[in-house]
Design a protein around this motif. Structure first.
Motif, mmCIF file in Angstrom:
data_model
loop_
_atom_site.group_PDB
_atom_site.id
_atom_site.type_symbol
_atom_site.label_atom_id
_atom_site.label_comp_id
_atom_site.label_asym_id
_atom_site.label_seq_id
_atom_site.Cartn_x
_atom_site.Cartn_y
_atom_site.Cartn_z
ATOM 1 N N LYS A 133 0.834 -1.203 0.000
ATOM 2 C CA LYS A 133 0.000 0.000 0.000
ATOM 3 C C LYS A 133 0.868 1.252 0.000
ATOM 4 O O LYS A 133 0.520 2.257 -0.623
ATOM 5 N N GLU A 134 1.995 1.180 0.707
ATOM 6 C CA GLU A 134 2.885 2.335 0.780
ATOM 7 C C GLU A 134 3.412 2.700 -0.605
ATOM 8 O O GLU A 134 3.498 3.885 -0.960
ATOM 9 N N GLU A 135 3.754 1.708 -1.410
ATOM 10 C CA GLU A 135 4.219 1.977 -2.773
ATOM 11 C C GLU A 135 3.097 2.561 -3.617
ATOM 12 O O GLU A 135 3.336 3.431 -4.462
ATOM 13 N N ALA A 136 1.881 2.114 -3.381
ATOM 14 C CA ALA A 136 0.732 2.675 -4.106
ATOM 15 C C ALA A 136 0.574 4.157 -3.785
ATOM 16 O O ALA A 136 0.286 4.974 -4.675
ATOM 17 N N VAL A 137 0.776 4.509 -2.532
ATOM 18 C CA VAL A 137 0.657 5.920 -2.137
ATOM 19 C C VAL A 137 1.766 6.748 -2.776
ATOM 20 O O VAL A 137 1.529 7.875 -3.245
ATOM 21 N N ILE A 138 2.973 6.211 -2.818
ATOM 22 C CA ILE A 138 4.087 6.940 -3.454
ATOM 23 C C ILE A 138 3.759 7.233 -4.909
ATOM 24 O O ILE A 138 3.899 8.376 -5.374
ATOM 25 N N LEU A 139 3.312 6.211 -5.645
ATOM 26 C CA LEU A 139 3.009 6.416 -7.055
ATOM 27 C C LEU A 139 1.813 7.348 -7.220
ATOM 28 O O LEU A 139 1.795 8.207 -8.111
ATOM 29 N N ALA A 140 0.810 7.210 -6.364
ATOM 30 C CA ALA A 140 -0.368 8.088 -6.450
ATOM 31 C C ALA A 140 0.009 9.540 -6.212
ATOM 32 O O ALA A 140 -0.561 10.455 -6.822
ATOM 33 N N SER A 141 0.986 9.782 -5.343
ATOM 34 C CA SER A 141 1.406 11.163 -5.100
ATOM 35 C C SER A 141 2.074 11.765 -6.337
ATOM 36 O O SER A 141 1.928 12.967 -6.614
ATOM 37 N N ILE A 142 2.767 10.941 -7.096
ATOM 38 C CA ILE A 142 3.389 11.414 -8.340
ATOM 39 C C ILE A 142 2.317 11.722 -9.369
ATOM 40 O O ILE A 142 2.349 12.765 -10.035
ATOM 41 N N VAL A 143 1.340 10.823 -9.503
ATOM 42 C CA VAL A 143 0.225 11.056 -10.418
ATOM 43 C C VAL A 143 -0.506 12.344 -10.051
ATOM 44 O O VAL A 143 -0.865 13.150 -10.918
ATOM 45 N N LEU B 249 10.618 3.646 -7.676
ATOM 46 C CA LEU B 249 9.928 4.702 -6.942
ATOM 47 C C LEU B 249 10.879 5.434 -6.008
ATOM 48 O O LEU B 249 11.852 4.847 -5.517
ATOM 49 N N PRO B 250 10.610 6.701 -5.726
ATOM 50 C CA PRO B 250 11.365 7.394 -4.677
ATOM 51 C C PRO B 250 11.047 6.791 -3.314
ATOM 52 O O PRO B 250 10.093 6.005 -3.179
ATOM 53 N N PRO B 251 11.786 7.163 -2.275
ATOM 54 C CA PRO B 251 11.630 6.488 -0.975
ATOM 55 C C PRO B 251 10.342 6.807 -0.230
ATOM 56 O O PRO B 251 9.917 6.019 0.615
ATOM 57 N N THR B 252 9.730 7.959 -0.507
ATOM 58 C CA THR B 252 8.493 8.344 0.183
ATOM 59 C C THR B 252 7.570 9.023 -0.818
ATOM 60 O O THR B 252 8.001 9.400 -1.916
ATOM 61 N N PRO B 253 6.306 9.211 -0.461
ATOM 62 C CA PRO B 253 5.441 10.043 -1.300
ATOM 63 C C PRO B 253 6.010 11.454 -1.407
ATOM 64 O O PRO B 253 6.814 11.889 -0.564
ATOM 65 N N ILE B 254 5.583 12.190 -2.421
ATOM 66 C CA ILE B 254 6.026 13.571 -2.599
ATOM 67 C C ILE B 254 4.893 14.550 -2.287
ATOM 68 O O ILE B 254 5.063 15.758 -2.443
ATOM 69 N N ALA B 255 3.757 14.028 -1.861
ATOM 70 C CA ALA B 255 2.596 14.856 -1.526
ATOM 71 C C ALA B 255 1.549 13.931 -0.925
ATOM 72 O O ALA B 255 1.781 12.726 -0.757
ATOM 73 N N ASN B 256 0.397 14.492 -0.617
ATOM 74 C CA ASN B 256 -0.731 13.692 -0.136
ATOM 75 C C ASN B 256 -1.733 13.518 -1.270
ATOM 76 O O ASN B 256 -2.425 14.471 -1.640
ATOM 77 N N PRO B 257 -1.817 12.318 -1.833
ATOM 78 C CA PRO B 257 -2.736 12.100 -2.953
ATOM 79 C C PRO B 257 -4.181 11.970 -2.485
ATOM 80 O O PRO B 257 -4.449 11.496 -1.376
ATOM 81 N N GLY B 258 -5.097 12.396 -3.335
ATOM 82 C CA GLY B 258 -6.513 12.236 -3.046
ATOM 83 C C GLY B 258 -7.020 10.866 -3.440
ATOM 84 O O GLY B 258 -6.285 10.046 -4.012
ATOM 85 N N LYS B 259 -8.277 10.641 -3.157
ATOM 86 C CA LYS B 259 -8.878 9.325 -3.426
ATOM 87 C C LYS B 259 -8.812 8.976 -4.905
ATOM 88 O O LYS B 259 -8.550 7.825 -5.273
ATOM 89 N N ALA B 260 -9.031 9.957 -5.791
ATOM 90 C CA ALA B 260 -9.065 9.669 -7.232
ATOM 91 C C ALA B 260 -7.700 9.205 -7.740
ATOM 92 O O ALA B 260 -7.615 8.297 -8.581
#
Length: 336
Positions: free
Chosen positions: A194-204, A270-281
Protein backbone atom coordinates in the motif's frame (compact mmCIF):
# COMPACT_ATOMS: atom_id res chain seq x y z
CA UNK A 1 -55.96 23.00 68.96
CA UNK A 2 -58.44 23.47 66.14
CA UNK A 3 -57.08 26.97 65.62
CA UNK A 4 -53.57 25.59 65.20
CA UNK A 5 -54.75 22.91 62.77
CA UNK A 6 -56.62 25.51 60.72
CA UNK A 7 -53.47 27.66 60.61
CA UNK A 8 -51.34 24.74 59.47
CA UNK A 9 -53.92 23.82 56.85
CA UNK A 10 -53.99 27.38 55.54
CA UNK A 11 -50.18 27.46 55.35
CA UNK A 12 -50.13 24.14 53.46
CA UNK A 13 -52.79 25.36 51.04
CA UNK A 14 -50.94 28.63 50.56
CA UNK A 15 -47.64 26.83 49.91
CA UNK A 16 -49.35 24.52 47.44
CA UNK A 17 -50.94 27.47 45.70
CA UNK A 18 -47.62 29.29 45.52
CA UNK A 19 -45.92 26.14 44.26
CA UNK A 20 -48.60 25.56 41.65
CA UNK A 21 -48.41 29.19 40.54
CA UNK A 22 -44.60 28.95 40.40
CA UNK A 23 -44.75 25.81 38.31
CA UNK A 24 -47.35 27.34 36.01
CA UNK A 25 -45.24 30.49 35.65
CA UNK A 26 -42.07 28.57 34.87
CA UNK A 27 -43.76 26.31 32.31
CA UNK A 28 -45.49 29.28 30.72
CA UNK A 29 -42.25 31.27 30.53
CA UNK A 30 -40.36 28.23 29.25
CA UNK A 31 -42.57 28.20 26.15
CA UNK A 32 -42.82 31.98 25.79
CA UNK A 33 -40.83 34.02 23.27
CA UNK A 34 -37.41 35.08 24.50
CA UNK A 35 -35.65 38.43 24.22
CA UNK A 36 -34.87 39.97 20.82
CA UNK A 37 -31.30 39.78 19.56
CA UNK A 38 -29.16 42.88 20.03
CA UNK A 39 -29.26 45.63 17.40
CA UNK A 40 -32.01 43.95 15.43
CA UNK A 41 -29.87 40.95 14.51
CA UNK A 42 -31.54 37.72 13.41
CA UNK A 43 -29.54 35.55 15.82
CA UNK A 44 -27.08 35.53 18.69
CA UNK A 45 -23.98 33.32 18.72
CA UNK A 46 -23.60 31.41 21.98
CA UNK A 47 -20.67 29.10 22.80
CA UNK A 48 -21.21 26.06 25.02
CA UNK A 49 -17.82 24.50 25.84
CA UNK A 50 -17.41 20.80 26.53
CA UNK A 51 -18.13 19.95 30.16
CA UNK A 52 -20.50 22.87 30.74
CA UNK A 53 -23.02 22.00 33.46
CA UNK A 54 -26.70 23.03 33.43
CA UNK A 55 -26.24 25.81 35.99
CA UNK A 56 -23.36 27.33 34.06
CA UNK A 57 -25.20 26.90 30.76
CA UNK A 58 -28.32 28.64 32.04
CA UNK A 59 -26.20 31.49 33.41
CA UNK A 60 -24.42 31.82 30.04
CA UNK A 61 -27.72 32.00 28.15
CA UNK A 62 -28.96 34.73 30.48
CA UNK A 63 -25.68 36.64 30.26
CA UNK A 64 -25.72 36.48 26.45
CA UNK A 65 -29.27 37.78 26.43
CA UNK A 66 -31.03 34.83 24.80
CA UNK A 67 -33.15 33.91 27.82
CA UNK A 68 -34.78 36.27 30.33
CA UNK A 69 -34.17 34.01 33.32
CA UNK A 70 -31.54 31.38 33.98
CA UNK A 71 -33.87 29.97 36.63
CA UNK A 72 -36.70 29.44 34.14
CA UNK A 73 -34.39 27.72 31.63
CA UNK A 74 -32.81 25.50 34.28
CA UNK A 75 -36.18 24.54 35.79
CA UNK A 76 -37.72 23.83 32.40
CA UNK A 77 -34.85 21.53 31.43
CA UNK A 78 -35.08 19.69 34.76
CA UNK A 79 -38.87 19.27 34.49
CA UNK A 80 -38.37 17.83 30.99
CA UNK A 81 -35.52 15.59 32.23
CA UNK A 82 -33.22 16.71 29.40
CA UNK A 83 -30.17 18.00 31.26
CA UNK A 84 -28.00 15.07 30.15
CA UNK A 85 -29.12 15.43 26.52
CA UNK A 86 -27.79 18.98 25.97
CA UNK A 87 -24.76 19.06 23.68
CA UNK A 88 -21.75 21.34 23.64
CA UNK A 89 -20.99 23.47 20.60
CA UNK A 90 -21.37 26.91 19.12
CA UNK A 91 -25.00 27.81 18.43
CA UNK A 92 -26.80 30.49 16.45
CA UNK A 93 -29.81 31.22 18.68
CA UNK A 94 -32.65 32.84 16.67
CA UNK A 95 -33.96 36.17 17.93
CA UNK A 96 -36.88 35.71 20.37
CA UNK A 97 -36.39 31.93 20.56
CA UNK A 98 -38.19 30.50 23.59
CA UNK A 99 -36.23 28.62 26.26
CA UNK A 100 -37.89 25.41 25.09
CA UNK A 101 -36.74 26.14 21.50
CA UNK A 102 -33.19 26.65 22.77
CA UNK A 103 -33.37 23.40 24.73
CA UNK A 104 -34.41 21.51 21.59
CA UNK A 105 -31.63 23.18 19.58
CA UNK A 106 -29.04 22.03 22.11
CA UNK A 107 -30.51 18.52 22.27
CA UNK A 108 -30.35 18.17 18.48
CA UNK A 109 -26.79 19.45 18.54
CA UNK A 110 -27.42 21.76 15.57
CA UNK A 111 -24.35 23.82 16.29
CA UNK A 112 -22.42 26.02 13.89
CA UNK A 113 -19.90 23.98 11.91
CA UNK A 114 -16.67 25.06 10.26
CA UNK A 115 -14.77 23.51 7.39
CA UNK A 116 -11.24 23.19 6.12
CA UNK A 117 -10.74 22.17 2.49
CA UNK A 118 -7.44 20.51 1.62
CA UNK A 119 -6.48 20.39 -2.03
CA UNK A 120 -5.05 17.19 -3.43
CA UNK A 121 -1.29 17.29 -3.80
CA UNK A 122 -0.43 19.38 -0.75
CA UNK A 123 2.50 18.22 1.33
CA UNK A 124 1.99 17.24 4.95
CA UNK A 125 3.89 20.37 6.04
CA UNK A 126 1.49 22.54 4.04
CA UNK A 127 -1.55 20.81 5.56
CA UNK A 128 -0.18 21.17 9.08
CA UNK A 129 0.25 24.90 8.47
CA UNK A 130 -3.37 25.24 7.29
CA UNK A 131 -4.56 23.40 10.40
CA UNK A 132 -2.35 25.56 12.63
CA UNK A 133 -3.78 28.77 11.14
CA UNK A 134 -7.49 27.88 11.36
CA UNK A 135 -8.97 30.14 14.05
CA UNK A 136 -11.77 27.78 15.12
CA UNK A 137 -9.40 24.98 16.09
CA UNK A 138 -7.64 24.88 19.45
CA UNK A 139 -4.43 23.54 20.92
CA UNK A 140 -0.89 23.13 19.74
CA UNK A 141 0.03 20.60 17.08
CA UNK A 142 2.13 17.93 18.75
CA UNK A 143 2.21 15.42 15.87
CA UNK A 144 4.31 15.41 12.71
CA UNK A 145 2.37 13.40 10.10
CA UNK A 146 4.54 11.63 7.58
CA UNK A 147 4.30 12.58 3.92
CA UNK A 148 1.38 10.92 2.17
CA UNK A 149 -0.49 9.89 5.33
CA UNK A 150 -3.25 12.54 5.23
CA UNK A 151 -6.35 12.39 3.03
CA UNK A 152 -7.06 15.64 1.17
CA UNK A 153 -10.77 16.34 1.67
CA UNK A 154 -13.18 18.92 3.08
CA UNK A 155 -13.34 18.43 6.84
CA UNK A 156 -16.32 19.65 8.88
CA UNK A 157 -15.90 20.34 12.59
CA UNK A 158 -17.19 22.37 15.52
CA UNK A 159 -15.39 25.28 17.11
CA UNK A 160 -13.06 24.06 19.82
CA UNK A 161 -11.93 20.84 18.13
CA UNK A 162 -8.24 20.26 18.82
CA UNK A 163 -5.77 20.53 15.97
CA UNK A 164 -4.25 17.17 16.85
CA UNK A 165 -7.70 15.56 16.70
CA UNK A 166 -8.37 16.92 13.20
CA UNK A 167 -5.01 15.66 11.94
CA UNK A 168 -5.80 12.27 13.48
CA UNK A 169 -9.08 12.21 11.56
CA UNK A 170 -7.20 12.96 8.31
CA UNK A 171 -4.86 10.06 9.02
CA UNK A 172 -7.73 7.70 9.82
CA UNK A 173 -9.59 8.68 6.66
CA UNK A 174 -6.45 8.07 4.59
CA UNK A 175 -6.07 4.57 6.05
CA UNK A 176 -9.77 3.79 5.53
CA UNK A 177 -9.81 4.90 1.87
CA UNK A 178 -6.51 3.20 1.06
CA UNK A 179 -7.65 -0.08 2.63
CA UNK A 180 -10.90 -0.02 0.65
CA UNK A 181 -9.18 0.70 -2.68
CA UNK A 182 -6.40 -1.82 -2.06
CA UNK A 183 -8.92 -4.64 -1.75
CA UNK A 184 -10.27 -3.83 -5.24
CA UNK A 185 -6.91 -3.31 -6.96
CA UNK A 186 -6.16 -4.68 -10.40
CA UNK A 187 -4.16 -7.93 -10.55
CA UNK A 188 -0.43 -8.06 -11.22
CA UNK A 189 0.39 -4.45 -10.40
CA UNK A 190 4.14 -3.75 -9.98
CA UNK A 191 3.42 -2.43 -6.48
CA UNK A 192 4.51 -4.51 -3.50
CA UNK A 193 2.57 -2.66 -0.82
CA UNK A 194 0.00 0.00 0.00
CA UNK A 195 2.88 2.33 0.78
CA UNK A 196 4.22 1.98 -2.77
CA UNK A 197 0.73 2.67 -4.11
CA UNK A 198 0.66 5.92 -2.14
CA UNK A 199 4.09 6.94 -3.45
CA UNK A 200 3.01 6.42 -7.05
CA UNK A 201 -0.37 8.09 -6.45
CA UNK A 202 1.41 11.16 -5.10
CA UNK A 203 3.39 11.41 -8.34
CA UNK A 204 0.22 11.06 -10.42
CA UNK A 205 -1.40 13.74 -8.28
CA UNK A 206 1.38 16.21 -9.04
CA UNK A 207 1.59 15.35 -12.74
CA UNK A 208 -1.96 16.29 -13.75
CA UNK A 209 -4.81 18.42 -12.51
CA UNK A 210 -7.20 16.95 -15.09
CA UNK A 211 -9.38 14.43 -13.30
CA UNK A 212 -10.13 12.20 -16.27
CA UNK A 213 -6.41 11.88 -17.11
CA UNK A 214 -5.37 10.33 -13.83
CA UNK A 215 -5.94 6.66 -14.80
CA UNK A 216 -3.99 7.17 -18.02
CA UNK A 217 -1.10 9.01 -16.32
CA UNK A 218 -1.06 6.22 -13.76
CA UNK A 219 -0.93 3.67 -16.57
CA UNK A 220 2.16 5.33 -18.05
CA UNK A 221 4.04 5.00 -14.77
CA UNK A 222 2.77 1.47 -14.11
CA UNK A 223 3.89 0.43 -17.62
CA UNK A 224 7.30 2.01 -17.03
CA UNK A 225 7.71 0.17 -13.73
CA UNK A 226 6.84 -3.11 -15.44
CA UNK A 227 9.47 -2.51 -18.11
CA UNK A 228 12.15 -1.35 -15.67
CA UNK A 229 12.17 2.16 -17.15
CA UNK A 230 12.90 5.30 -15.13
CA UNK A 231 9.75 7.22 -14.24
CA UNK A 232 11.25 10.59 -15.28
CA UNK A 233 8.76 12.72 -13.35
CA UNK A 234 9.58 16.42 -12.90
CA UNK A 235 7.64 16.80 -9.60
CA UNK A 236 9.92 14.23 -7.96
CA UNK A 237 12.95 16.41 -8.77
CA UNK A 238 11.24 19.42 -7.21
CA UNK A 239 10.43 17.48 -4.06
CA UNK A 240 14.04 16.41 -3.75
CA UNK A 241 15.10 20.06 -3.98
CA UNK A 242 12.45 21.87 -1.91
CA UNK A 243 10.30 19.21 -0.17
CA UNK A 244 7.41 20.21 -2.43
CA UNK A 245 7.59 24.00 -2.28
CA UNK A 246 7.14 25.31 -5.86
CA UNK A 247 10.38 26.33 -7.53
CA UNK A 248 8.85 29.39 -9.18
CA UNK A 249 10.88 28.64 -12.31
CA UNK A 250 11.73 25.82 -14.64
CA UNK A 251 13.95 22.90 -13.67
CA UNK A 252 17.59 23.48 -14.63
CA UNK A 253 19.64 20.95 -16.59
CA UNK A 254 21.99 20.62 -13.63
CA UNK A 255 19.01 19.72 -11.43
CA UNK A 256 17.83 17.09 -13.90
CA UNK A 257 21.24 15.45 -13.66
CA UNK A 258 21.73 15.90 -9.89
CA UNK A 259 21.56 12.57 -8.04
CA UNK A 260 19.01 12.67 -5.22
CA UNK A 261 16.85 9.93 -3.74
CA UNK A 262 13.85 11.61 -5.41
CA UNK A 263 15.27 12.33 -8.86
CA UNK A 264 13.44 9.79 -11.01
CA UNK A 265 15.51 10.87 -14.03
CA UNK A 266 18.47 9.30 -12.21
CA UNK A 267 17.04 6.52 -10.03
CA UNK A 268 15.08 3.47 -11.14
CA UNK A 269 11.77 2.65 -9.52
CA UNK A 270 9.93 4.70 -6.94
CA UNK A 271 11.37 7.39 -4.68
CA UNK A 272 11.63 6.49 -0.98
CA UNK A 273 8.49 8.34 0.18
CA UNK A 274 5.44 10.04 -1.30
CA UNK A 275 6.03 13.57 -2.60
CA UNK A 276 2.60 14.86 -1.53
CA UNK A 277 -0.73 13.69 -0.14
CA UNK A 278 -2.74 12.10 -2.95
CA UNK A 279 -6.51 12.24 -3.05
CA UNK A 280 -8.88 9.33 -3.43
CA UNK A 281 -9.06 9.67 -7.23
CA UNK A 282 -5.29 9.37 -7.69
CA UNK A 283 -5.11 6.39 -5.35
CA UNK A 284 -7.91 4.74 -7.32
CA UNK A 285 -6.16 5.52 -10.62
CA UNK A 286 -2.92 3.87 -9.51
CA UNK A 287 -4.68 0.77 -8.22
CA UNK A 288 -6.81 0.47 -11.36
CA UNK A 289 -4.89 2.19 -14.18
CA UNK A 290 -6.26 2.61 -17.68
CA UNK A 291 -5.78 -0.37 -20.03
CA UNK A 292 -3.19 1.24 -22.29
CA UNK A 293 0.38 0.61 -23.48
CA UNK A 294 1.34 4.28 -23.20
CA UNK A 295 4.85 5.00 -21.92
CA UNK A 296 5.08 8.76 -22.46
CA UNK A 297 3.08 11.95 -22.07
CA UNK A 298 3.74 15.63 -22.62
CA UNK A 299 1.68 18.79 -22.24
CA UNK A 300 -0.66 19.46 -25.15
CA UNK A 301 -1.36 23.16 -24.59
CA UNK A 302 -4.90 22.72 -23.29
CA UNK A 303 -4.00 21.96 -19.69
CA UNK A 304 -3.91 18.25 -20.41
CA UNK A 305 -1.42 15.89 -21.99
CA UNK A 306 -0.75 14.02 -25.23
CA UNK A 307 0.04 10.34 -24.65
CA UNK A 308 2.15 7.96 -26.71
CA UNK A 309 3.19 4.32 -26.67
CA UNK A 310 6.35 4.75 -28.74
CA UNK A 311 9.32 7.10 -28.77
CA UNK A 312 8.47 8.20 -32.31
CA UNK A 313 4.92 9.22 -31.35
CA UNK A 314 6.20 10.95 -28.27
CA UNK A 315 8.78 12.97 -30.21
CA UNK A 316 6.03 14.23 -32.51
CA UNK A 317 3.96 15.28 -29.50
CA UNK A 318 6.99 17.01 -27.98
CA UNK A 319 7.55 18.95 -31.21
CA UNK A 320 3.92 20.09 -31.17
CA UNK A 321 4.34 21.27 -27.58
CA UNK A 322 7.56 23.12 -28.41
CA UNK A 323 5.77 24.92 -31.24
CA UNK A 324 2.98 25.92 -28.86
CA UNK A 325 5.61 27.26 -26.44
CA UNK A 326 7.28 29.28 -29.24
CA UNK A 327 3.95 30.77 -30.31
CA UNK A 328 3.11 31.73 -26.75
CA UNK A 329 6.52 33.32 -26.23
CA UNK A 330 6.14 35.32 -29.46
CA UNK A 331 2.69 36.50 -28.46
CA UNK A 332 4.00 37.54 -25.05
CA UNK A 333 6.80 39.56 -26.65
CA UNK A 334 4.29 41.38 -28.87
CA UNK A 335 2.28 42.44 -25.84
CA UNK A 336 5.31 44.05 -24.19
Amino acid sequence: MRTILRAVFVVVLLAAAIGAFGAWYILNEFDAAGPPAVDGAEETIVSVPMGTGLNQLAATLERDGVVKSALVFRAGVIVNRKAAALKAGEYAIPSRASPSDIMRLLIEGKSIVYKLTLAEGLTSAMIVELVRNHPSLVGEITVAPAEGTLLPETYIFNRGMSRDALIARMQQDHVRVLDELWLGRAPNLPLASKEEAVILASIVEKETGVAEERPRVAAVFVNRLRKGMKLQSDPTIIYGLTKGVPLGRGIRKSELDRPTAYNTYVIFGLPPTPIANPGKASLAAVLNPAPTEDLFFVADGTGGHAFAATVQEHEKNVQKWREIERQRAAAANLRR
